[in-house]
Design a protein around this motif. Structure first.
Motif, PDB file in Angstrom:
ATOM      1  N   ALA A   6      16.928  22.187  16.210  1.00 21.97           N
ATOM      2  CA  ALA A   6      16.128  21.759  17.356  1.00 21.97           C
ATOM      3  C   ALA A   6      15.780  20.277  17.273  1.00 21.97           C
ATOM      4  N   LEU A   7      15.464  19.811  16.059  1.00 20.01           N
ATOM      5  CA  LEU A   7      15.088  18.405  15.894  1.00 20.01           C
ATOM      6  C   LEU A   7      16.277  17.462  16.005  1.00 20.01           C
ATOM      7  N   PHE A   8      17.441  17.913  15.547  1.00 15.59           N
ATOM      8  CA  PHE A   8      18.593  17.014  15.460  1.00 15.59           C
ATOM      9  C   PHE A   8      19.713  17.376  16.433  1.00 15.59           C
ATOM     10  N   LYS A   9      19.413  18.197  17.430  1.00 13.02           N
ATOM     11  CA  LYS A   9      20.459  18.692  18.324  1.00 13.02           C
ATOM     12  C   LYS A   9      21.116  17.592  19.146  1.00 13.02           C
ATOM     13  N   LEU A 242       8.920  17.944   3.846  1.00 13.71           N
ATOM     14  CA  LEU A 242       7.821  17.273   3.157  1.00 13.71           C
ATOM     15  C   LEU A 242       7.337  16.143   4.056  1.00 13.71           C
ATOM     16  N   SER A 243       6.054  16.166   4.374  1.00 15.03           N
ATOM     17  CA  SER A 243       5.417  15.104   5.158  1.00 15.03           C
ATOM     18  C   SER A 243       4.661  14.221   4.179  1.00 15.03           C
ATOM     19  N   ILE A 257      14.774  14.342  -2.948  1.00  9.01           N
ATOM     20  CA  ILE A 257      14.578  15.396  -1.952  1.00  9.01           C
ATOM     21  C   ILE A 257      15.943  15.854  -1.462  1.00  9.01           C
ATOM     22  N   PRO A 258      16.292  17.121  -1.640  1.00  7.20           N
ATOM     23  CA  PRO A 258      17.633  17.594  -1.299  1.00  7.20           C
ATOM     24  C   PRO A 258      17.953  17.458   0.190  1.00  7.20           C
ATOM     25  N   ASP A 259      19.228  17.296   0.486  1.00  5.12           N
ATOM     26  CA  ASP A 259      19.671  17.359   1.871  1.00  5.12           C
ATOM     27  C   ASP A 259      19.314  18.728   2.440  1.00  5.12           C
ATOM     28  N   GLY A 260      18.915  18.733   3.688  1.00  4.03           N
ATOM     29  CA  GLY A 260      18.472  19.973   4.316  1.00  4.03           C
ATOM     30  C   GLY A 260      16.972  20.138   4.324  1.00  4.03           C
ATOM     31  N   VAL A 261      16.274  19.352   3.489  1.00  2.00           N
ATOM     32  CA  VAL A 261      14.814  19.341   3.507  1.00  2.00           C
ATOM     33  C   VAL A 261      14.361  18.145   4.334  1.00  2.00           C
ATOM     34  N   LEU A 262      13.565  18.385   5.346  1.00  7.17           N
ATOM     35  CA  LEU A 262      13.064  17.309   6.198  1.00  7.17           C
ATOM     36  C   LEU A 262      12.215  16.333   5.390  1.00  7.17           C
ATOM     37  N   ILE A 263      12.424  15.051   5.603  1.00  2.00           N
ATOM     38  CA  ILE A 263      11.534  14.016   5.084  1.00  2.00           C
ATOM     39  C   ILE A 263      10.821  13.422   6.287  1.00  2.00           C
ATOM     40  N   ILE A 264       9.513  13.614   6.348  1.00  3.84           N
ATOM     41  CA  ILE A 264       8.737  13.254   7.531  1.00  3.84           C
ATOM     42  C   ILE A 264       7.762  12.146   7.163  1.00  3.84           C
ATOM     43  N   LYS A 296      20.099  12.322   6.167  1.00  3.02           N
ATOM     44  CA  LYS A 296      20.471  13.005   7.405  1.00  3.02           C
ATOM     45  C   LYS A 296      19.282  13.623   8.119  1.00  3.02           C
ATOM     46  N   HIS A 297      18.302  14.088   7.360  1.00  3.44           N
ATOM     47  CA  HIS A 297      17.209  14.852   7.963  1.00  3.44           C
ATOM     48  C   HIS A 297      15.877  14.126   7.840  1.00  3.44           C
ATOM     49  N   PHE A 298      15.894  12.856   8.166  1.00  2.00           N
ATOM     50  CA  PHE A 298      14.674  12.043   8.224  1.00  2.00           C
ATOM     51  C   PHE A 298      14.052  12.131   9.606  1.00  2.00           C
ATOM     52  N   VAL A 299      12.737  12.295   9.649  1.00  2.00           N
ATOM     53  CA  VAL A 299      11.972  12.334  10.896  1.00  2.00           C
ATOM     54  C   VAL A 299      10.970  11.181  10.869  1.00  2.00           C
ATOM     55  N   LEU A 300      11.075  10.271  11.808  1.00  5.86           N
ATOM     56  CA  LEU A 300      10.151   9.139  11.880  1.00  5.86           C
ATOM     57  C   LEU A 300       8.775   9.636  12.320  1.00  5.86           C
TER      58      LEU A 300
END
Length: 326
Positions: A6-9, A242-243, A257-264, A296-300
């Motif tokens: 949903a976040l990266f669609k 992880l936020s 932090i492994p790929d597939g885990v969100l870094i927020i 790949k799974h970074f959230v600003l």
């Protein structure tokens, strides 16, 4: 809803500031009005959604909800975060007098359940993230944060009994939020920032892991402050994201932090997002995006909750820069 998809669609950098309180500027309301009335809070969240179009929607952060439902006394200022004013649980006998609250009846838990229901109905295509308190932080509110840290060394059995009780409170509240339509739960565990990695795993991480396993649902762990020393232990909880606060250098910890885990994260919510000058804010946003371009799974996001009087144009900059508008 699959949170990652949903976040990266749309194959773009997701932008999800931890904002709620700044919305009071859009609805001409006070923080207290929002924390006491579901319709008012939803109106504010909807106004934020319409103005910024974030890639996920959160309601207002309030660390006093579970404590109030347990009967603890709460300070309720008009335009600041609520706080717990008394920490009455000092022994096992007092702990055993407490009852697990009903999220549909007790305190203001029903208010946030109702806000979640409204979010789910109004925003079906955007992830809805609901907050719950972390177990060690709830114990800190029951007993006092400083006393809890001391007890973690001197009264270990008591702390573990408190933690087991806290987990049951959080489980039930989380169940109600999931039932109401939350697509993910964000566990707020700020008190754990003072712990060593070993103590974190014993008194926080293992209990967070229990919650994640129990819900088997998208779960994000947020801890305020400098948690650089805790990153491997936070990963061990199995949380899906992880936020991290602005005290953490994401560039330095990202490969732990492994790929597939969100870094927020993790713009400074106060000096940068709320009160920074435009040039400074834009520079910090671009630096952070550059630092994280290979994850790949970074959230600003902001490193923590953004104050209510924040400059809304600075929040807008996060979206404009990330989406290539400027």
């Amino acid at each position: 809803m699959d949170l990652l998809n949903a976040l990266f669609k749309e194959n773009k950098l997701p932008v999800v500031p931890l904002m709620g309180f700044p919305g009071i500027q859009l609805t001409n309301t006070t923080i207290k009005q929002n924390l006491e009335d579901a319709q008012t809070q939803f109106k504010t969240i909807k106004a934020l959604k319409e103005k910024f179009n974030p890639d996920a929607v959160l309601y207002m952060m309030d660390l006093s909800v579970e404590a109030e439902a347990l009967g603890l006394k709460i300070n309720k200022p008009e335009n600041e975060s609520y706080t717990v004013s008394e920490h009455p649980i000092t022994n096992i006998e007092e702990l055993r007098k407490l009852k697990i609250p009903n999220p549909l009846k007790d305190g203001r838990m029903p208010l946030f359940v109702e806000v979640t229901k409204k979010m789910a109905k109004e925003f079906p295509d955007v992830p809805k993230i609901a907050y719950v308190i972390g177990p060690y932080t709830l114990v800190g509110l029951m007993t006092g944060a400083e006393n809890t840290v001391i007890n973690s060394m001197m009264e270990v059995e008591f702390v573990h009994e408190e933690l087991n009780f806290a987990v049951e409170v959080i489980k039930r509240y989380g169940d109600a939020l999931i039932e109401a339509g939350a697509d993910a739960l964000c566990i707020l565990e700020p008190t754990a920032t003072v712990l060593s990695p070993a103590m974190f795993e014993e008194f926080s991480g293992n209990y967070v892991k229990q919650l994640k396993k129990y819900w088997n649902y998208p779960t994000i762990l947020h801890i305020c402050g400098n948690t650089t020393h805790l990153i491997p232990s936070m990963v061990k909880t199995g949380c899906d994201g992880l936020s991290l606060d602005s005290d953490v250098s994401l560039r330095d910890v990202k490969f732990q932090i492994p790929d597939g885990v969100l870094i927020i994260g993790n713009l400074n919510p106060v000096s940068t997002v709320a009160y920074g000058k435009r040039e400074q804010v834009e520079k910090e946003i671009r630096r952070l995006i550059e630092d994280m371009k290979d994850k790949k799974h970074f959230v600003l996001s902001s490193g923590c909750d953004i104050p209510g009087d924040a400059d809304l144009e600075n929040i807008q900059l996060m979206f404009d820069v990330a989406r290539g508008r400027i």
